[in-house]
Write a protein that holds these residues in place. Sequence first.
Motif, PDB file in Angstrom:
ATOM      1  N   ILE A  21      -6.157   5.247 -13.919  1.00 48.77           N
ATOM      2  CA  ILE A  21      -7.385   5.654 -14.539  1.00 48.77           C
ATOM      3  C   ILE A  21      -8.486   5.875 -13.504  1.00 48.77           C
ATOM      4  CG2 ILE A  21      -9.247   5.316 -16.111  1.00 48.77           C
ATOM      5  CD1 ILE A  21      -6.900   4.207 -18.128  1.00 48.77           C
ATOM      6  N   PRO A  22      -8.877   4.804 -12.484  1.00 46.32           N
ATOM      7  CA  PRO A  22      -9.894   5.128 -11.526  1.00 46.32           C
ATOM      8  C   PRO A  22      -9.429   6.115 -10.637  1.00 46.32           C
ATOM      9  CG  PRO A  22      -9.325   2.526 -11.801  1.00 46.32           C
ATOM     10  CD  PRO A  22      -8.152   3.360 -12.552  1.00 46.32           C
ATOM     11  N   PHE A  23      -8.209   6.326 -10.185  1.00 50.21           N
ATOM     12  CA  PHE A  23      -8.092   7.347  -9.410  1.00 50.21           C
ATOM     13  C   PHE A  23      -8.247   8.846 -10.291  1.00 50.21           C
ATOM     14  CE2 PHE A  23      -5.815   3.520  -7.994  1.00 50.21           C
ATOM     15  CZ  PHE A  23      -6.135   3.590  -6.683  1.00 50.21           C
ATOM     16  N   PHE A  24      -7.714   8.795 -11.356  1.00 49.69           N
ATOM     17  CA  PHE A  24      -8.030   9.957 -11.970  1.00 49.69           C
ATOM     18  C   PHE A  24      -9.504  10.225 -12.136  1.00 49.69           C
ATOM     19  CE2 PHE A  24      -9.311  11.639 -16.337  1.00 49.69           C
ATOM     20  CZ  PHE A  24      -8.656  12.809 -16.336  1.00 49.69           C
ATOM     21  N   ALA A  25     -10.331   9.202 -12.610  1.00 50.88           N
ATOM     22  CA  ALA A  25     -11.639   9.240 -12.686  1.00 50.88           C
ATOM     23  C   ALA A  25     -12.181  10.092 -11.161  1.00 50.88           C
ATOM     24  CB  ALA A  25     -12.381   8.262 -13.062  1.00 50.88           C
ATOM     25  N   ILE A  26     -11.779   9.313 -10.267  1.00 51.92           N
ATOM     26  CA  ILE A  26     -12.456   9.782  -9.060  1.00 51.92           C
ATOM     27  C   ILE A  26     -12.170  11.251  -8.563  1.00 51.92           C
ATOM     28  CG2 ILE A  26     -12.158   9.461  -6.350  1.00 51.92           C
ATOM     29  CD1 ILE A  26     -11.898   6.513  -7.137  1.00 51.92           C
ATOM     30  N   ALA A  27     -10.956  11.716  -8.945  1.00 50.06           N
ATOM     31  CA  ALA A  27     -10.427  12.977  -8.769  1.00 50.06           C
ATOM     32  C   ALA A  27     -11.257  13.999  -9.537  1.00 50.06           C
ATOM     33  CB  ALA A  27      -9.163  13.106  -8.981  1.00 50.06           C
ATOM     34  N   VAL A  28     -11.558  13.661 -10.613  1.00 48.89           N
ATOM     35  CA  VAL A  28     -12.720  14.393 -11.635  1.00 48.89           C
ATOM     36  C   VAL A  28     -13.825  14.685 -11.116  1.00 48.89           C
ATOM     37  CG1 VAL A  28     -13.436  14.816 -13.963  1.00 48.89           C
ATOM     38  CG2 VAL A  28     -10.974  14.161 -14.106  1.00 48.89           C
ATOM     39  N   TRP A  29     -14.345  13.248 -10.856  1.00 50.86           N
ATOM     40  CA  TRP A  29     -15.537  13.510 -10.328  1.00 50.86           C
ATOM     41  C   TRP A  29     -15.916  14.263  -9.067  1.00 50.86           C
ATOM     42  CZ3 TRP A  29     -19.854  11.627 -12.568  1.00 50.86           C
ATOM     43  CH2 TRP A  29     -21.172  11.339 -11.663  1.00 50.86           C
ATOM     44  N   TYR A  30     -15.074  14.087  -8.173  1.00 52.79           N
ATOM     45  CA  TYR A  30     -15.131  14.993  -6.779  1.00 52.79           C
ATOM     46  C   TYR A  30     -14.575  16.320  -6.854  1.00 52.79           C
ATOM     47  CZ  TYR A  30     -17.246  10.952  -4.739  1.00 52.79           C
ATOM     48  OH  TYR A  30     -17.958   9.854  -4.637  1.00 52.79           O
ATOM     49  N   GLY A  31     -14.155  16.817  -8.131  1.00 54.87           N
ATOM     50  CA  GLY A  31     -13.671  18.046  -8.422  1.00 54.87           C
ATOM     51  C   GLY A  31     -12.380  18.587  -7.784  1.00 54.87           C
ATOM     52  N   GLY A  89     -18.696  23.041 -11.057  1.00 56.69           N
ATOM     53  CA  GLY A  89     -17.617  23.776 -10.676  1.00 56.69           C
ATOM     54  C   GLY A  89     -16.563  23.967 -11.625  1.00 56.69           C
ATOM     55  N   MET A  90     -16.683  23.537 -12.703  1.00 58.23           N
ATOM     56  CA  MET A  90     -15.756  23.496 -13.791  1.00 58.23           C
ATOM     57  C   MET A  90     -15.580  24.878 -14.641  1.00 58.23           C
ATOM     58  SD  MET A  90     -15.216  19.861 -15.990  1.00 58.23           S
ATOM     59  CE  MET A  90     -14.757  18.317 -15.207  1.00 58.23           C
ATOM     60  N   VAL A  91     -14.625  25.273 -14.807  1.00 58.65           N
ATOM     61  CA  VAL A  91     -14.399  26.680 -15.611  1.00 58.65           C
ATOM     62  C   VAL A  91     -14.107  26.136 -17.050  1.00 58.65           C
ATOM     63  CG1 VAL A  91     -13.850  28.117 -13.744  1.00 58.65           C
ATOM     64  CG2 VAL A  91     -11.837  27.041 -15.065  1.00 58.65           C
ATOM     65  N   ALA A  92     -13.741  25.145 -17.272  1.00 57.54           N
ATOM     66  CA  ALA A  92     -13.430  24.627 -18.736  1.00 57.54           C
ATOM     67  C   ALA A  92     -13.591  23.198 -18.786  1.00 57.54           C
ATOM     68  CB  ALA A  92     -11.757  24.687 -18.989  1.00 57.54           C
ATOM     69  N   PRO A  93     -15.091  23.074 -18.824  1.00 61.16           N
ATOM     70  CA  PRO A  93     -15.759  21.660 -19.003  1.00 61.16           C
ATOM     71  C   PRO A  93     -15.642  21.454 -20.566  1.00 61.16           C
ATOM     72  CG  PRO A  93     -17.474  23.273 -19.009  1.00 61.16           C
ATOM     73  CD  PRO A  93     -16.112  24.241 -18.548  1.00 61.16           C
ATOM     74  N   ILE A  94     -15.509  20.138 -21.083  1.00 58.20           N
ATOM     75  CA  ILE A  94     -15.469  19.978 -22.445  1.00 58.20           C
ATOM     76  C   ILE A  94     -16.875  19.891 -22.789  1.00 58.20           C
ATOM     77  CG2 ILE A  94     -14.908  18.109 -24.088  1.00 58.20           C
ATOM     78  CD1 ILE A  94     -12.668  17.286 -22.426  1.00 58.20           C
ATOM     79  N   PRO A  95     -17.214  20.501 -23.889  1.00 55.04           N
ATOM     80  CA  PRO A  95     -18.615  20.570 -24.375  1.00 55.04           C
ATOM     81  C   PRO A  95     -19.156  19.026 -24.763  1.00 55.04           C
ATOM     82  CG  PRO A  95     -17.278  22.270 -25.623  1.00 55.04           C
ATOM     83  CD  PRO A  95     -16.274  21.619 -24.807  1.00 55.04           C
ATOM     84  N   HIS A 153     -11.461  30.481 -12.532  1.00 55.05           N
ATOM     85  CA  HIS A 153     -11.693  31.289 -13.519  1.00 55.05           C
ATOM     86  C   HIS A 153     -10.410  32.331 -13.731  1.00 55.05           C
ATOM     87  CE1 HIS A 153     -13.587  34.749 -15.811  1.00 55.05           C
ATOM     88  NE2 HIS A 153     -13.794  33.804 -16.725  1.00 55.05           N
ATOM     89  N   ARG A 154     -10.244  32.689 -14.726  1.00 54.32           N
ATOM     90  CA  ARG A 154      -9.272  33.701 -15.021  1.00 54.32           C
ATOM     91  C   ARG A 154      -9.885  34.256 -16.286  1.00 54.32           C
ATOM     92  NH1 ARG A 154      -7.625  31.782 -10.885  1.00 54.32           N
ATOM     93  NH2 ARG A 154      -5.461  31.422 -10.071  1.00 54.32           N
ATOM     94  N   PRO A 155      -9.768  35.716 -16.447  1.00 51.34           N
ATOM     95  CA  PRO A 155     -10.503  36.107 -17.563  1.00 51.34           C
ATOM     96  C   PRO A 155      -9.681  36.055 -18.828  1.00 51.34           C
ATOM     97  CG  PRO A 155     -10.245  37.913 -15.723  1.00 51.34           C
ATOM     98  CD  PRO A 155      -9.382  36.665 -15.435  1.00 51.34           C
ATOM     99  N   TRP A 156      -8.369  35.555 -18.999  1.00 55.88           N
ATOM    100  CA  TRP A 156      -7.611  35.352 -20.098  1.00 55.88           C
ATOM    101  C   TRP A 156      -8.036  33.894 -20.761  1.00 55.88           C
ATOM    102  CZ3 TRP A 156      -4.889  31.057 -19.757  1.00 55.88           C
ATOM    103  CH2 TRP A 156      -4.542  30.482 -18.724  1.00 55.88           C
ATOM    104  N   MET A 157      -8.748  33.231 -19.910  1.00 53.93           N
ATOM    105  CA  MET A 157      -9.210  31.756 -20.506  1.00 53.93           C
ATOM    106  C   MET A 157     -10.142  32.090 -21.291  1.00 53.93           C
ATOM    107  SD  MET A 157      -9.013  29.486 -16.924  1.00 53.93           S
ATOM    108  CE  MET A 157      -7.893  29.622 -15.845  1.00 53.93           C
ATOM    109  N   ASP A 158     -11.160  33.170 -21.125  1.00 51.45           N
ATOM    110  CA  ASP A 158     -12.395  33.069 -21.713  1.00 51.45           C
ATOM    111  C   ASP A 158     -12.291  32.728 -23.285  1.00 51.45           C
ATOM    112  OD1 ASP A 158     -13.834  33.469 -19.357  1.00 51.45           O
ATOM    113  OD2 ASP A 158     -13.812  35.562 -19.477  1.00 51.45           O
ATOM    114  N   PRO A 159     -11.459  33.589 -23.959  1.00 55.10           N
ATOM    115  CA  PRO A 159     -11.567  33.122 -25.552  1.00 55.10           C
ATOM    116  C   PRO A 159     -10.568  31.950 -25.658  1.00 55.10           C
ATOM    117  CG  PRO A 159      -9.989  34.970 -24.960  1.00 55.10           C
ATOM    118  CD  PRO A 159     -10.529  34.677 -23.694  1.00 55.10           C
TER     119      PRO A 159
END
Length: 189
Positions: A21-31, A89-95, A153-159
Amino acid sequence: MTVSSPLTVPNLLTLLRILAIPFFAIAVWYGHYWQAFVLFAAAGFTDLLDGLIARVFDQRSDLGALLDPAADKLLMTTAFILMAWRTQGMVAPIPVWVAILAIMRDLVISFYAFASVDRLSETTFHPSLLGKLSTAMQLIAVSAGLLFNALGHRPWMDPFVPGMYWAVAALVLASGIHYFLRATATPAR
């Protein structure tokens, strides 16, 4: 049958998941979304594997019954918080509102179960089909969000992206209400 020794293969896999979990968190934090995606997928695989091993080889334990769901909640809560908070830098952040709903549902259920442990039946807080669907949708949404962030970003992701987060919110609310209704309808033991 429940194994008395805490040193079972399923428990070791669960501990590995917690340690990741800490390694996962670090990876997300630093993009580093590819690394985060791989760690999240590996954690999901170990979750499936530890459950399978526990059932097939009869290695269920009281420690595993506590550790496994705790590991899952820690990982999901970490993912929800970081993917809603560290969105640069996220194209799909969680609201943020979806993350708050998901985390609050789990907290309310946990606090209610803890406060009511002496008067509720043992089956009250076992996962229902709706609860399992909610968890599955959360796993799919976090996995897809991490993958989409890694791809860029990929246009098909938008909807697709808003739809998957709305599905998470709907299932979180429905399963939370369902747990509450089951708990309040259960006679005291």
